[in-house]
Design a protein around this motif. Structure first.
Motif, PDB file in Angstrom:
ATOM      1  N   LEU A 538      -6.157  -0.213  -9.364  1.00 56.36           N
ATOM      2  CA  LEU A 538      -6.537  -0.229  -7.947  1.00 56.36           C
ATOM      3  C   LEU A 538      -5.742  -1.283  -7.175  1.00 56.36           C
ATOM      4  O   LEU A 538      -5.392  -1.076  -6.006  1.00 56.36           O
ATOM      5  N   THR A 539      -5.444  -2.397  -7.842  1.00 58.17           N
ATOM      6  CA  THR A 539      -4.623  -3.424  -7.191  1.00 58.17           C
ATOM      7  C   THR A 539      -3.206  -2.893  -6.933  1.00 58.17           C
ATOM      8  O   THR A 539      -2.610  -3.180  -5.896  1.00 58.17           O
ATOM      9  N   ILE A 540      -2.706  -2.129  -7.869  1.00 59.99           N
ATOM     10  CA  ILE A 540      -1.391  -1.495  -7.638  1.00 59.99           C
ATOM     11  C   ILE A 540      -1.473  -0.613  -6.396  1.00 59.99           C
ATOM     12  O   ILE A 540      -0.603  -0.650  -5.520  1.00 59.99           O
ATOM     13  N   GLY A 541      -2.545   0.157  -6.301  1.00 56.35           N
ATOM     14  CA  GLY A 541      -2.725   1.019  -5.127  1.00 56.35           C
ATOM     15  C   GLY A 541      -2.768   0.198  -3.847  1.00 56.35           C
ATOM     16  O   GLY A 541      -2.117   0.535  -2.848  1.00 56.35           O
ATOM     17  N   GLU A 542      -3.499  -0.882  -3.887  1.00 53.81           N
ATOM     18  CA  GLU A 542      -3.601  -1.749  -2.708  1.00 53.81           C
ATOM     19  C   GLU A 542      -2.236  -2.356  -2.370  1.00 53.81           C
ATOM     20  O   GLU A 542      -1.864  -2.465  -1.203  1.00 53.81           O
ATOM     21  N   ARG A 543      -1.504  -2.731  -3.412  1.00 53.94           N
ATOM     22  CA  ARG A 543      -0.162  -3.295  -3.212  1.00 53.94           C
ATOM     23  C   ARG A 543       0.722  -2.285  -2.466  1.00 53.94           C
ATOM     24  O   ARG A 543       1.414  -2.607  -1.508  1.00 53.94           O
ATOM     25  N   ILE A 544       0.639  -1.053  -2.919  1.00 54.94           N
ATOM     26  CA  ILE A 544       1.466  -0.003  -2.302  1.00 54.94           C
ATOM     27  C   ILE A 544       1.051   0.197  -0.847  1.00 54.94           C
ATOM     28  O   ILE A 544       1.901   0.313   0.047  1.00 54.94           O
ATOM     29  N   TYR A 545      -0.238   0.217  -0.619  1.00 48.37           N
ATOM     30  CA  TYR A 545      -0.710   0.429   0.758  1.00 48.37           C
ATOM     31  C   TYR A 545      -0.236  -0.676   1.686  1.00 48.37           C
ATOM     32  O   TYR A 545       0.143  -0.433   2.839  1.00 48.37           O
ATOM     33  N   ASN A 546      -0.216  -1.908   1.175  1.00 43.99           N
ATOM     34  CA  ASN A 546       0.269  -3.035   1.977  1.00 43.99           C
ATOM     35  C   ASN A 546       1.784  -2.969   2.189  1.00 43.99           C
ATOM     36  O   ASN A 546       2.288  -3.274   3.260  1.00 43.99           O
ATOM     37  N   LEU A 547       2.456  -2.576   1.140  1.00 44.95           N
ATOM     38  CA  LEU A 547       3.912  -2.462   1.199  1.00 44.95           C
ATOM     39  C   LEU A 547       4.339  -1.509   2.324  1.00 44.95           C
ATOM     40  O   LEU A 547       5.245  -1.793   3.109  1.00 44.95           O
ATOM     41  N   GLU A 548       3.669  -0.391   2.381  1.00 49.36           N
ATOM     42  CA  GLU A 548       4.001   0.601   3.413  1.00 49.36           C
ATOM     43  C   GLU A 548       3.728   0.033   4.805  1.00 49.36           C
ATOM     44  O   GLU A 548       4.502   0.243   5.747  1.00 49.36           O
ATOM     45  N   ARG A 549       2.637  -0.659   4.921  1.00 50.94           N
ATOM     46  CA  ARG A 549       2.310  -1.275   6.217  1.00 50.94           C
ATOM     47  C   ARG A 549       3.378  -2.302   6.609  1.00 50.94           C
ATOM     48  O   ARG A 549       3.745  -2.407   7.784  1.00 50.94           O
ATOM     49  N   GLU A 555       9.443  -2.959  11.414  1.00 50.54           N
ATOM     50  CA  GLU A 555      10.052  -2.181  12.494  1.00 50.54           C
ATOM     51  C   GLU A 555       9.496  -2.572  13.855  1.00 50.54           C
ATOM     52  O   GLU A 555       9.995  -2.136  14.898  1.00 50.54           O
ATOM     53  N   GLY A 556       8.412  -3.346  13.856  1.00 56.36           N
ATOM     54  CA  GLY A 556       7.854  -3.828  15.130  1.00 56.36           C
ATOM     55  C   GLY A 556       6.918  -2.841  15.794  1.00 56.36           C
ATOM     56  O   GLY A 556       6.479  -3.042  16.920  1.00 56.36           O
ATOM     57  N   HIS A 557       6.603  -1.736  15.131  1.00 54.73           N
ATOM     58  CA  HIS A 557       5.636  -0.817  15.709  1.00 54.73           C
ATOM     59  C   HIS A 557       5.055   0.028  14.580  1.00 54.73           C
ATOM     60  O   HIS A 557       5.504  -0.048  13.441  1.00 54.73           O
ATOM     61  N   GLY A 558       4.032   0.828  14.915  1.00 52.29           N
ATOM     62  CA  GLY A 558       3.468   1.711  13.910  1.00 52.29           C
ATOM     63  C   GLY A 558       2.356   1.046  13.123  1.00 52.29           C
ATOM     64  O   GLY A 558       1.819   1.638  12.202  1.00 52.29           O
ATOM     65  N   TYR A 559       1.999  -0.199  13.447  1.00 56.48           N
ATOM     66  CA  TYR A 559       0.856  -0.799  12.763  1.00 56.48           C
ATOM     67  C   TYR A 559      -0.354  -0.863  13.681  1.00 56.48           C
ATOM     68  O   TYR A 559      -1.385  -1.403  13.324  1.00 56.48           O
ATOM     69  N   GLY A 598      -7.926  -7.659   4.302  1.00 54.94           N
ATOM     70  CA  GLY A 598      -7.240  -8.946   4.459  1.00 54.94           C
ATOM     71  C   GLY A 598      -6.086  -8.833   5.441  1.00 54.94           C
ATOM     72  O   GLY A 598      -5.001  -9.345   5.217  1.00 54.94           O
ATOM     73  N   TRP A 599      -6.328  -8.071   6.510  1.00 56.86           N
ATOM     74  CA  TRP A 599      -5.319  -7.868   7.558  1.00 56.86           C
ATOM     75  C   TRP A 599      -5.811  -8.488   8.857  1.00 56.86           C
ATOM     76  O   TRP A 599      -7.021  -8.617   9.085  1.00 56.86           O
ATOM     77  N   GLU A 600      -4.866  -8.825   9.714  1.00 56.42           N
ATOM     78  CA  GLU A 600      -5.245  -9.321  11.032  1.00 56.42           C
ATOM     79  C   GLU A 600      -4.532  -8.455  12.069  1.00 56.42           C
ATOM     80  O   GLU A 600      -3.298  -8.379  12.068  1.00 56.42           O
ATOM     81  N   ASN A 601      -5.304  -7.790  12.914  1.00 63.75           N
ATOM     82  CA  ASN A 601      -4.705  -6.862  13.888  1.00 63.75           C
ATOM     83  C   ASN A 601      -3.751  -5.858  13.235  1.00 63.75           C
ATOM     84  O   ASN A 601      -2.699  -5.540  13.799  1.00 63.75           O
ATOM     85  N   GLY A 602      -4.097  -5.438  12.063  1.00 61.16           N
ATOM     86  CA  GLY A 602      -3.288  -4.424  11.393  1.00 61.16           C
ATOM     87  C   GLY A 602      -2.142  -4.990  10.579  1.00 61.16           C
ATOM     88  O   GLY A 602      -1.404  -4.237   9.947  1.00 61.16           O
ATOM     89  N   ILE A 603      -1.993  -6.337  10.595  1.00 64.66           N
ATOM     90  CA  ILE A 603      -0.876  -6.946   9.864  1.00 64.66           C
ATOM     91  C   ILE A 603      -1.417  -7.725   8.660  1.00 64.66           C
ATOM     92  O   ILE A 603      -2.321  -8.550   8.805  1.00 64.66           O
ATOM     93  N   PRO A 604      -0.890  -7.435   7.468  1.00 64.31           N
ATOM     94  CA  PRO A 604      -1.370  -8.158   6.282  1.00 64.31           C
ATOM     95  C   PRO A 604      -1.187  -9.674   6.443  1.00 64.31           C
ATOM     96  O   PRO A 604      -0.145 -10.140   6.927  1.00 64.31           O
ATOM     97  N   LYS A 605      -2.222 -10.414   6.048  1.00 60.73           N
ATOM     98  CA  LYS A 605      -2.122 -11.875   6.084  1.00 60.73           C
ATOM     99  C   LYS A 605      -1.242 -12.346   4.925  1.00 60.73           C
ATOM    100  O   LYS A 605      -1.219 -11.697   3.874  1.00 60.73           O
ATOM    101  N   PRO A 606      -0.589 -13.473   5.092  1.00 57.96           N
ATOM    102  CA  PRO A 606       0.258 -13.980   4.002  1.00 57.96           C
ATOM    103  C   PRO A 606      -0.507 -14.118   2.684  1.00 57.96           C
ATOM    104  O   PRO A 606       0.017 -13.776   1.620  1.00 57.96           O
ATOM    105  N   GLU A 607      -1.744 -14.575   2.760  1.00 58.91           N
ATOM    106  CA  GLU A 607      -2.495 -14.757   1.507  1.00 58.91           C
ATOM    107  C   GLU A 607      -2.795 -13.419   0.832  1.00 58.91           C
ATOM    108  O   GLU A 607      -2.886 -13.335  -0.389  1.00 58.91           O
TER     109      GLU A 607
END
Lengths: 622, 622
Positions: A538-549, A555-559, A598-607
């Protein structure tokens, strides 16, 4: 040690180069969608045009593709999307995925751009580039025929072909990558990227054996899961009526988008349903490589203006988008439209939505509700076509015009969002992040509001199929129009789990009967990853989901996670969900979703990135 | 001194070169068709492929084009035909011819081949090459719109455009060179030659004045002839009902080819007639540049599946070929087909004949009358299309497929002869020398047997329009089904006279009211050729007719003067000409014709060439 063999095809030079990826990368991203996202983020420079030679198309299998597990007949495609401008990807069944692996490679990367049309064959590791000038402009059916003749492989049970049709060649942003004639990696318009590279087709064949760490255990574990799948009632329904079994179900929920999403029920739903299809036009069921569900339809129309030869389809989504959504209630016409869309190489979801937009624009223009000069230009470009609601004959002609960008086709080839914007009516396009929405109205199935809004590739039902619990009762039944915060967790779970599914690569239709834990013993025995746990998966899945985001953020848009105005502000006028919008649900769910992610306004947080082992991409969010 | 200013466009280098032809050449060949034949025979090497860069396309006006004489709004195109393999040529009205002359040049030669799509503008002698990548694949209407925008010339009364559609781009052998959106230099497939050269369009505009030797006299002489023309009853009928006034007339003679030339009358003739068109769909009449007859139709279909915007057409030939000949009796469908054929750039005569062949093949295949493997391939290529007799919807889709060579379109794009031969039924194609026949059955109008068989460009009604005396009574009425040797002289006369007409270049519709002598004072006063006589003019015509034949002789084929087997051996089953074939007439007329021409077995004798001042080409017949 699992090795992932990648073949890089440099089209600029007509050269092939092999690369072996270390197991460590596979353990982090698995293959398919996850590996594609990782490679794309590393290799595709930011802010390039999707039609630049620097864009790449990753055609990838995963560690389970082509094994004797179950439903392993799929592959995944990834690249920068010309439709959304962010990471695009799509997944397709049939025979291609397994034959790609058997040919000697687990994945192929299409790089650079050729000066002239080209197709490539891979047979037992032997790569050949072929001029494709004579195939350029040809439909998918013809292309496969010619290539099979040239490769002396007439039987469709041996080898497989991936190709693009005229839609992709002519850079339609809603073009689909096709394989096995009727199967589509349809979404996000990646066929147009292949078109821009002048890449027509890929033939694969070979006798490579897929090695497994513990064959006996793998077989035993597969058998267990296969039993679960084959005994599940949804598997049975899919086998009996195909995906179009959903027509009556979703219509009964008032969530069957009709007339370009202005209604939730279609009075002719039954006449375009899977049941009706089975009764009138079905020749047989069909399945992908190694599948026990057999949900694909083989249909035909014998006589009349919509005659269609024996061919695969149509699926639920195609029936909806080219049927109810355009008010076409004639299944024969839809079967024909589906055939043409496949042969010319379109994503049927996007095509149907785009045509529905055109019909709405046409109605508005006639009522004087478009800017005058825009209405004039519309009439002008339509030439001899009257795209009235329900006009199947106009639609048929528009498919041709769209494929060849003829007249109005030059605008419809751009997809719903750009079409609607061009004619001054952006609210007519029902999309998220540029990708047209599929066949579930989130006003009637409210978890889909969150699912659509937060899908990383834009409006899509396959990142999290909330219909599963909101309608079908899997894993348990929820009230589709009640706000229930447990649904947020389910959506997130599905997004992560489905990321794994798309990376392995297997079919999502087994997820009605399985959860992520079912894959642990399979991967342990297949890859020798004895210490693998469900949580890691499941962590791999989450990693992938974050990667795509992260690709979208870069690109500066789409989030920005939202829904089209129509769904947020216009209550459904009919059916069980009458009076509802999707606004309340989305506003309730989204903050909780960001919290869970663990996102802020659609952007993953560094942590968050750190937790997921994505430190190397932290620079994107800093 | 008359000077003919020729512009040579070398597409290989994107370079233009001017050449002034001496008056002596013009006095021998006039311009247009005659000059084209002369230059082609001199410049196009023998036995080359029509798609070789060595082929050339001559776009030529004549000494009367664009003058204030009458009906001078035409131009002529010449080149080696991909349909017949011999000299191809075609003639078109509209505005293009005059505007070409006004642009500063009397003719343009398209030479070589461009690597990438190109279009060219000529404005007051200034030549510019423009990349045409964005126009490639586009229809004619769109192409003109874009070019007019780019040239800042929005009014369709100023400047003119010649272009090819997707049919020509994709090397369809039945593609037409189009101008002024709806006008076609249709016959012999020369648009495909432009397509092979990647030449999309030519824009012409300018203010050059056409100089005349004796302006006053020219005006006076013109006026006299104009009066004759305007008072002639055929001119009046053409103005009132367009060329489609012929539908009822020819049908009443039992010479209206129906169901691919298996019948001579069509029960729905009235519903597709000029009278019916005028009553139901006509918007207005229209004429070419400087014309007093105004035979062109502007029509539209307001509503329904065959909606067609306001546009020119259809002509008699198109109504017949895409109507009666395919058993389509719905004028709305024909108007739409005509619009599509124009926009995609097809010769409607060839297209209709080709579709009729396809329908016949389809019928034969279903009855088991085609070789089994050919029938299978036909069904296979047809995919979702059922080309039954009278199926307009199938025809509409086939127009698209033919334009883009999609599926069966790859075969229909080759024209009737090659289509029929490919599927093992050569007798199904009704053509002479590869060119599909127009709308007059020679079994019912027997002079047309000779006219068709001896036409230098293949099956054509415009080399000698024997209908004129066999049906319309001009200059006097003959019995259309009686063998009468005086008709041979009339056919030869028309062939020679019409060669002059096509070279001047003026419209043939004035020949109902004129004869060659009417042109003598006009040319004397226009060119200062005071010693010109009627006999010399006719000799020029004869010279041209021989010149064209020499091209065929040089190619080693195309000089065999015969008719399709169906017309020679199968008696008409219906109508006034029931029971007749064209065999008896052809066998009676042909020897006398050769005698009059000074030909032996279709080949000009050396002494004939000498008499006509064609000594330089004697080597061809030796």
């Amino acid at each position: 040690m699992f090795e992932y063999r990648l073949l890089r095809l440099d089209l600029s030079e007509w050269k092939a180069r092999e690369e072996v990826l270390p197991e460590s990368i596979i353990r982090k991203y698995l293959g398919g969608r996850g590996l594609g996202a990782y490679l794309a983020l590393k290799e595709i420079p930011p802010h390039i045009s999707p039609f630049s030679p620097e864009n790449k198309i990753y055609i990838l299998t995963g560690p389970l593709t082509g094994t004797a597990a179950f439903e392993t007949g799929r592959y995944h495609v990834v690249g920068k999307s010309p439709l959304t401008g962010i990471l695009g990807d799509s997944n397709s069944g049939g025979q291609f995925g397994p034959w790609l692996r058997f040919s000697g490679y687990d994945g192929v990367v299409i790089e650079g751009a050729s000066d002239e049309p080209v197709w490539v064959s891979i047979v037992d590791g032997e790569v050949e580039f072929h001029p494709a000038k004579r195939l350029w402009g040809k439909g998918v059916v013809h292309t496969e025929k010619v290539i099979r003749r040239e490769m002396k492989t007439p039987s469709e049970h041996v080898g497989s072909i991936l190709s693009i049709g005229p839609a992709g060649e002519n850079l339609s942003r809603i073009a689909a990558i096709m394989n096995d004639k009727y199967r589509a990696a349809g979404r996000t318009g990646l066929a147009a990227v292949l078109g821009s590279k002048k890449f027509k087709a890929l033939f694969v064949k070979g006798s490579r054996k897929i090695e497994l760490a513990d064959k006996e255990r793998f077989r035993a574990e597969s058998k267990k899961v296969m039993k679960k799948i084959s005994e599940h009632s949804i598997s049975e329904a899919l086998g009996k009526y195909g995906t179009a079994v959903l027509v009556n179900i979703i219509n009964a929920h008032g969530a069957f988008p009709t007339k370009n999403w202005t209604r939730g029920t279609f009075e002719k739903a039954f006449e375009i349903s899977g049941e009706y299809l089975a009764e009138k036009y079905l020749v047989s069921n069909k399945g992908c490589w190694g599948c026990i569900i057999q949900c694909s339809r083989v249909a035909k129309v014998d006589k009349g203006p919509y005659r269609t030869p024996v061919s695969e389809g149509p699926e639920y989504e195609s029936i909806w988008s080219m049927g109810a959504n355009t008010l076409i209630g004639n299944l024969e016409a839809i079967i024909k439209l589906n055939y043409l869309a496949n042969d010319l190489g379109f994503d049927t979801i996007s095509l149907g939505n785009t045509m529905a937009v055109l019909m709405e624009l046409y109605e508005k223009a006639r009522k004087g509700e478009l800017p005058k000069e825009k209405a004039e230009e519309l009439f002008n470009l339509l030439e001899d076509i009257e795209p009235e609601w329900g006009n199947a004959d106009a639609f048929i002609q528009l498919v041709w015009r769209t494929a060849y960008r003829h007249g109005i086709g030059d605008k419809t080839a751009e997809g719903a969002m750009r079409l609607a914007e061009y004619f001054g009516s952006p609210e007519s396009a029902i999309h998220v992040k540029g990708l047209e929405l599929p066949a579930y109205d989130p006003r009637g199935i409210n978890s889909m509001a969150l699912s659509y809004a937060t899908s990383n590739r834009g409006g899509c039902h396959l990142r999290a199929y909330a219909v599963s619990f909101d309608v079908l009762g899997v894993p348990e039944k929820y009230d589709p129009v009640k706000i229930d915060m447990r649904k947020v967790e389910l959506v997130k779970y599905q997004q992560d789990y489905f990321s794994v599914i798309d990376s392995l690569v297997v079919c999502k239709f087994n997820t009605f009967a399985t959860d992520h834990n079912d894959y642990v013993p399979l991967l342990q025995s297949a890859l020798g990853w004895d210490d693998l746990t469900g949580d890691e998966l499941l962590t791999i899945g989450e990693r992938i989901y974050n990667l795509e985001r992260l690709f979208a953020v870069r690109e500066g848009h789409g989030y920005q996670d939202t829904l089209p105005k129509r769904l947020l502000e216009e209550p459904l006028p009919d059916g069980p969900a009458k009076g509802l919008t999707a606004k309340e649900a989305l506003e309730a769910y989204l903050p909780r979703f960001y919290e869970l992610r663990g996102w802020e306004n659609g952007i993953p947080k560094p942590e968050t990135l750190k937790r997921l082992g994505l430190e190397e991409f932290e620079y994107i969010v800093r």
